[in-house]
Design a protein around this motif. Sequence first.
Motif, PDB file in Angstrom:
ATOM      1  N   ASN A  74       0.830  -1.207   0.000  1.00 52.46           N
ATOM      2  CA  ASN A  74       0.000   0.000   0.000  1.00 52.46           C
ATOM      3  C   ASN A  74       0.863   1.255   0.000  1.00 52.46           C
ATOM      4  OD1 ASN A  74       0.823  -0.443   2.711  1.00 52.46           O
ATOM      5  ND2 ASN A  74      -0.688   1.066   3.319  1.00 52.46           N
ATOM      6  N   GLY A  75       0.222   2.395  -0.139  1.00 53.89           N
ATOM      7  CA  GLY A  75       0.954   3.658  -0.170  1.00 53.89           C
ATOM      8  C   GLY A  75       0.765   4.401  -1.478  1.00 53.89           C
ATOM      9  N   PHE A  76      -0.083   3.868  -2.359  1.00 53.86           N
ATOM     10  CA  PHE A  76      -0.347   4.540  -3.635  1.00 53.86           C
ATOM     11  C   PHE A  76      -1.562   5.452  -3.497  1.00 53.86           C
ATOM     12  CE2 PHE A  76       1.693   0.516  -4.513  1.00 53.86           C
ATOM     13  CZ  PHE A  76       2.666   0.855  -5.417  1.00 53.86           C
ATOM     14  N   GLY A  77      -1.526   6.580  -4.160  1.00 50.41           N
ATOM     15  CA  GLY A  77      -2.726   7.404  -4.263  1.00 50.41           C
ATOM     16  C   GLY A  77      -2.928   8.436  -3.173  1.00 50.41           C
ATOM     17  N   LEU A  78      -1.924   8.610  -2.300  1.00 46.67           N
ATOM     18  CA  LEU A  78      -2.076   9.609  -1.238  1.00 46.67           C
ATOM     19  C   LEU A  78      -2.367  10.997  -1.798  1.00 46.67           C
ATOM     20  CD1 LEU A  78       0.578   8.636   1.451  1.00 46.67           C
ATOM     21  CD2 LEU A  78      -1.848   9.079   1.828  1.00 46.67           C
ATOM     22  N   HIS A  79      -1.727  11.351  -2.926  1.00 42.74           N
ATOM     23  CA  HIS A  79      -1.944  12.674  -3.513  1.00 42.74           C
ATOM     24  C   HIS A  79      -3.224  12.698  -4.352  1.00 42.74           C
ATOM     25  CE1 HIS A  79       2.102  14.369  -2.592  1.00 42.74           C
ATOM     26  NE2 HIS A  79       2.363  13.080  -2.494  1.00 42.74           N
ATOM     27  N   THR A  80      -3.443  11.636  -5.142  1.00 41.40           N
ATOM     28  CA  THR A  80      -4.548  11.636  -6.105  1.00 41.40           C
ATOM     29  C   THR A  80      -5.894  11.387  -5.430  1.00 41.40           C
ATOM     30  OG1 THR A  80      -2.981  10.642  -7.632  1.00 41.40           O
ATOM     31  CG2 THR A  80      -5.263  10.710  -8.341  1.00 41.40           C
ATOM     32  N   PHE A  81      -5.958  10.396  -4.563  1.00 37.57           N
ATOM     33  CA  PHE A  81      -7.242  10.011  -3.973  1.00 37.57           C
ATOM     34  C   PHE A  81      -7.315  10.302  -2.477  1.00 37.57           C
ATOM     35  CE2 PHE A  81      -6.638   6.999  -7.580  1.00 37.57           C
ATOM     36  CZ  PHE A  81      -7.693   7.462  -8.362  1.00 37.57           C
ATOM     37  N   LYS A  82      -6.272  10.859  -1.904  1.00 38.54           N
ATOM     38  CA  LYS A  82      -6.219  11.177  -0.473  1.00 38.54           C
ATOM     39  C   LYS A  82      -6.443   9.945   0.394  1.00 38.54           C
ATOM     40  CE  LYS A  82      -5.811  15.455  -1.718  1.00 38.54           C
ATOM     41  NZ  LYS A  82      -4.470  15.608  -2.260  1.00 38.54           N
ATOM     42  N   GLU A  83      -6.109   8.777  -0.126  1.00 36.58           N
ATOM     43  CA  GLU A  83      -6.137   7.582   0.704  1.00 36.58           C
ATOM     44  C   GLU A  83      -5.022   6.656   0.236  1.00 36.58           C
ATOM     45  OE1 GLU A  83      -9.495   4.878   0.047  1.00 36.58           O
ATOM     46  OE2 GLU A  83     -10.174   6.194  -1.554  1.00 36.58           O
ATOM     47  N   LEU A 101      -3.847   3.377  -1.147  1.00 33.06           N
ATOM     48  CA  LEU A 101      -4.327   2.200  -1.869  1.00 33.06           C
ATOM     49  C   LEU A 101      -3.159   1.275  -2.169  1.00 33.06           C
ATOM     50  CD1 LEU A 101      -6.490   4.100  -4.506  1.00 33.06           C
ATOM     51  CD2 LEU A 101      -7.329   2.942  -2.452  1.00 33.06           C
ATOM     52  N   THR A 102      -3.478   0.015  -2.500  1.00 32.40           N
ATOM     53  CA  THR A 102      -2.448  -0.878  -3.018  1.00 32.40           C
ATOM     54  C   THR A 102      -2.347  -0.621  -4.528  1.00 32.40           C
ATOM     55  OG1 THR A 102      -4.003  -2.653  -3.507  1.00 32.40           O
ATOM     56  CG2 THR A 102      -3.047  -2.625  -1.292  1.00 32.40           C
ATOM     57  N   GLY A 103      -1.299  -1.155  -5.148  1.00 28.30           N
ATOM     58  CA  GLY A 103      -1.104  -0.959  -6.588  1.00 28.30           C
ATOM     59  C   GLY A 103      -2.289  -1.406  -7.430  1.00 28.30           C
ATOM     60  N   PRO A 104      -2.758  -2.659  -7.233  1.00 29.25           N
ATOM     61  CA  PRO A 104      -3.893  -3.116  -8.044  1.00 29.25           C
ATOM     62  C   PRO A 104      -5.153  -2.269  -7.855  1.00 29.25           C
ATOM     63  CG  PRO A 104      -2.837  -4.967  -6.934  1.00 29.25           C
ATOM     64  CD  PRO A 104      -2.189  -3.727  -6.399  1.00 29.25           C
ATOM     65  N   GLU A 105      -5.365  -1.775  -6.632  1.00 29.37           N
ATOM     66  CA  GLU A 105      -6.545  -0.930  -6.381  1.00 29.37           C
ATOM     67  C   GLU A 105      -6.410   0.407  -7.104  1.00 29.37           C
ATOM     68  OE1 GLU A 105      -8.137  -1.831  -1.928  1.00 29.37           O
ATOM     69  OE2 GLU A 105      -6.050  -1.232  -2.052  1.00 29.37           O
ATOM     70  N   TYR A 106      -5.205   0.965  -7.078  1.00 26.07           N
ATOM     71  CA  TYR A 106      -4.957   2.234  -7.776  1.00 26.07           C
ATOM     72  C   TYR A 106      -5.195   2.051  -9.270  1.00 26.07           C
ATOM     73  CZ  TYR A 106      -2.582   6.638  -8.994  1.00 26.07           C
ATOM     74  OH  TYR A 106      -2.286   7.888  -9.481  1.00 26.07           O
ATOM     75  N   ALA A 107      -4.667   0.963  -9.815  1.00 24.28           N
ATOM     76  CA  ALA A 107      -4.840   0.689 -11.241  1.00 24.28           C
ATOM     77  C   ALA A 107      -6.323   0.556 -11.580  1.00 24.28           C
ATOM     78  CB  ALA A 107      -4.095  -0.587 -11.628  1.00 24.28           C
ATOM     79  N   GLU A 108      -7.055  -0.152 -10.712  1.00 24.04           N
ATOM     80  CA  GLU A 108      -8.468  -0.426 -10.967  1.00 24.04           C
ATOM     81  C   GLU A 108      -9.285   0.866 -11.107  1.00 24.04           C
ATOM     82  OE1 GLU A 108     -10.007  -2.985 -11.845  1.00 24.04           O
ATOM     83  OE2 GLU A 108     -12.056  -2.224 -11.657  1.00 24.04           O
ATOM     84  N   ARG A 109      -8.924   1.876 -10.308  1.00 25.84           N
ATOM     85  CA  ARG A 109      -9.666   3.149 -10.394  1.00 25.84           C
ATOM     86  C   ARG A 109      -9.566   3.734 -11.799  1.00 25.84           C
ATOM     87  NH1 ARG A 109     -10.363   5.839  -4.653  1.00 25.84           N
ATOM     88  NH2 ARG A 109     -10.605   3.849  -3.577  1.00 25.84           N
ATOM     89  N   PHE A 110      -8.392   3.616 -12.407  1.00 26.82           N
ATOM     90  CA  PHE A 110      -8.203   4.170 -13.757  1.00 26.82           C
ATOM     91  C   PHE A 110      -8.770   3.237 -14.823  1.00 26.82           C
ATOM     92  CE2 PHE A 110      -5.330   6.896 -11.456  1.00 26.82           C
ATOM     93  CZ  PHE A 110      -5.473   8.106 -12.110  1.00 26.82           C
ATOM     94  N   ILE A 111      -8.627   1.917 -14.589  1.00 25.58           N
ATOM     95  CA  ILE A 111      -9.161   0.957 -15.557  1.00 25.58           C
ATOM     96  C   ILE A 111     -10.678   1.134 -15.656  1.00 25.58           C
ATOM     97  CG2 ILE A 111      -9.547  -1.513 -16.011  1.00 25.58           C
ATOM     98  CD1 ILE A 111      -6.809  -2.026 -14.641  1.00 25.58           C
ATOM     99  N   ARG A 112     -11.323   1.328 -14.501  1.00 29.54           N
ATOM    100  CA  ARG A 112     -12.776   1.511 -14.508  1.00 29.54           C
ATOM    101  C   ARG A 112     -13.157   2.768 -15.298  1.00 29.54           C
ATOM    102  NH1 ARG A 112     -14.909   2.313  -8.983  1.00 29.54           N
ATOM    103  NH2 ARG A 112     -13.545   0.572  -8.500  1.00 29.54           N
ATOM    104  N   GLN A 113     -12.381   3.844 -15.120  1.00 32.67           N
ATOM    105  CA  GLN A 113     -12.666   5.064 -15.882  1.00 32.67           C
ATOM    106  C   GLN A 113     -12.527   4.821 -17.380  1.00 32.67           C
ATOM    107  OE1 GLN A 113     -11.165   8.983 -14.492  1.00 32.67           O
ATOM    108  NE2 GLN A 113     -10.201   7.819 -12.854  1.00 32.67           N
ATOM    109  N   VAL A 114     -11.484   4.088 -17.754  1.00 31.18           N
ATOM    110  CA  VAL A 114     -11.262   3.777 -19.168  1.00 31.18           C
ATOM    111  C   VAL A 114     -12.447   2.993 -19.722  1.00 31.18           C
ATOM    112  CG1 VAL A 114      -9.876   2.294 -20.706  1.00 31.18           C
ATOM    113  CG2 VAL A 114      -8.749   3.929 -19.189  1.00 31.18           C
TER     114      VAL A 114
END
Lengths: 444, 121
Positions: free
Chosen positions: A49-58, A60-73
């Motif tokens: 974990n440690g991903f997304g502190l700046h972008t999502f203010k929480e 996240l783990t790597g796969p969770e961070y990726a999923e947020r963008f994959i879902r948008q795509v």
Amino acid sequence: MKNYDIVIVGGGPAGLAAAVSAKQNGVDSILILERDKELGGILNQCIHNGFGLHTFKEELTGPEYAERFIRQVQDLGIEFKLNTMVMEISENRVVTAMNREDGLFDLQAKAVILAMGCRERARGALNIPGYRPAGIYSAGTAQRLVNMEGYMPGREVVILGSGDIGLIMARRMTLEGAKVKVVAELMPYSGGLKRNIVQCLDDYGIPLKLSHTVVDIKGKERVEGVTLAQVDENSRPIPGTEEFYSCDTLLLSVGLIPENEISRGMGVEINPVTSGPKVNESLETNMEGVFACGNVLHVHDLVDFVSEEAAAAGRNAAAYVKTVSLGTESTRQSDRKTDEEYLAERIPDKAAEQEICLIPTSGVRYTVPSTIRVSHMDEHLTVRFRVGNVYKNCYVSAYFDEKRVIHRKRQVVAPGEMEELKLTKEQILQYPNLKTITIKIEEA
Amino acid sequence: MEVKNLICINCPMGCALTVEMEGNEVVKISGNTCPRGEAYGRKEVTDPTRIVTSTVKVTGGKAEMVSVKTKQDIPKGKISECIKALKDVEVQAPVYIGDVIVADIAGTGVDIVATKNIELL
């Protein structure tokens, strides 16, 4: 040949964020080409974990961070092709790619966004003597084996290099039951983030030996051990300091190299310091309509900054496509302005506009971008850079030609952490005929 | 009196903190440059917690493994028990982000949840 407004090479964090941003900025015809079997790139193997502190203010783990963008795509209906390898891009932006379904195929793109990421520096680049036994892995390869494929590369581990992947893998291998004996770092400081040193090494009592390197690898079929030695200020091993560690695995976390074979092939100019393309304020390379973002441009420390940079590349590529397309439409409607009139308005004559050169010096190793065209600048421009050493109580300064305009106090800057400086269009417009902006570290 | 040395992880400064303890009470924190350092030092010596991430096996899915994490941070001392409890866990695809894989791991009251979608093969 199929046509697309924007073809994006790479479906990792950079490619995904660029695609989302280009779509949101009004371009519908977008295709992402990804060589792996799923989108998300290297984030899929970064399960910590440690991903997304700046972008999502929480956190996240790597796969969770990726999923947020994959879902948008997916929600935006952006087209992508998996298991697809781009072989070549021509200077006219014809993209040659291949996969099992379509075979070898060509696509014509109005704009291309390079988002291929980077790869790990391998043993061959390090000049470590010894045989070539099994058991030597790059840290990222080990990460993929453990986290995605469920294999353990070994039981007793020594890690060379204290980059973040090496530190993360020290913890991961320990949790999976391996004994990580030591992490050796050639430099007198770690290349990784502080929190990783604390939470990956200190938490598990793994020693970090700074100014140390591997001078010998023992074992013919399989690694049996490695010899570490202390190095002097010129990174040369000091005789008499050798220490033998028995182990069956050596992980290398010794740097990342942007993957620019395709870029070079098409004639993109590469910055020798970053090994990534030289870009202007729009993250556009020397080839018109070819943009770059993420780790293929320069190696980042945090994915949040990759997403931010890629969003800018997507926005700029969309603006470029609209300019080119509108120009073509206007030729069809004779009552409108001619192409030339239109383009003259939108793209000021290249020769007429002087580019401002960004010059890194005195401790600053490089800047992204390398040049600025004021007419194409947004109100704010983020200049990213890295320093070559650890500096405490220093200033980050920007000189507009000879005049110091920015002078910002920093308690510490280090090579492991990317730095940034914000410039505004307003600020730059106050200096007509500005030729250079020099960015440097000044000691207090 | 017990003295503990820590590195603050709030920013790249990496201040070397010295925390003086009397039993379980923090008496003095020094070496920090800002209040965040003091808060970090206090938490680290009295109640250190971590988010733990790992993987478990998946059957019938498009991947062999699914990544998981503790939904909240758990006491540092519980990490190894938590990892051991995950050792033989196997789940059936499909698995979606946020699915509870193991409830109340190692008696912490915290659930282990999936962090990746694994579709059926």
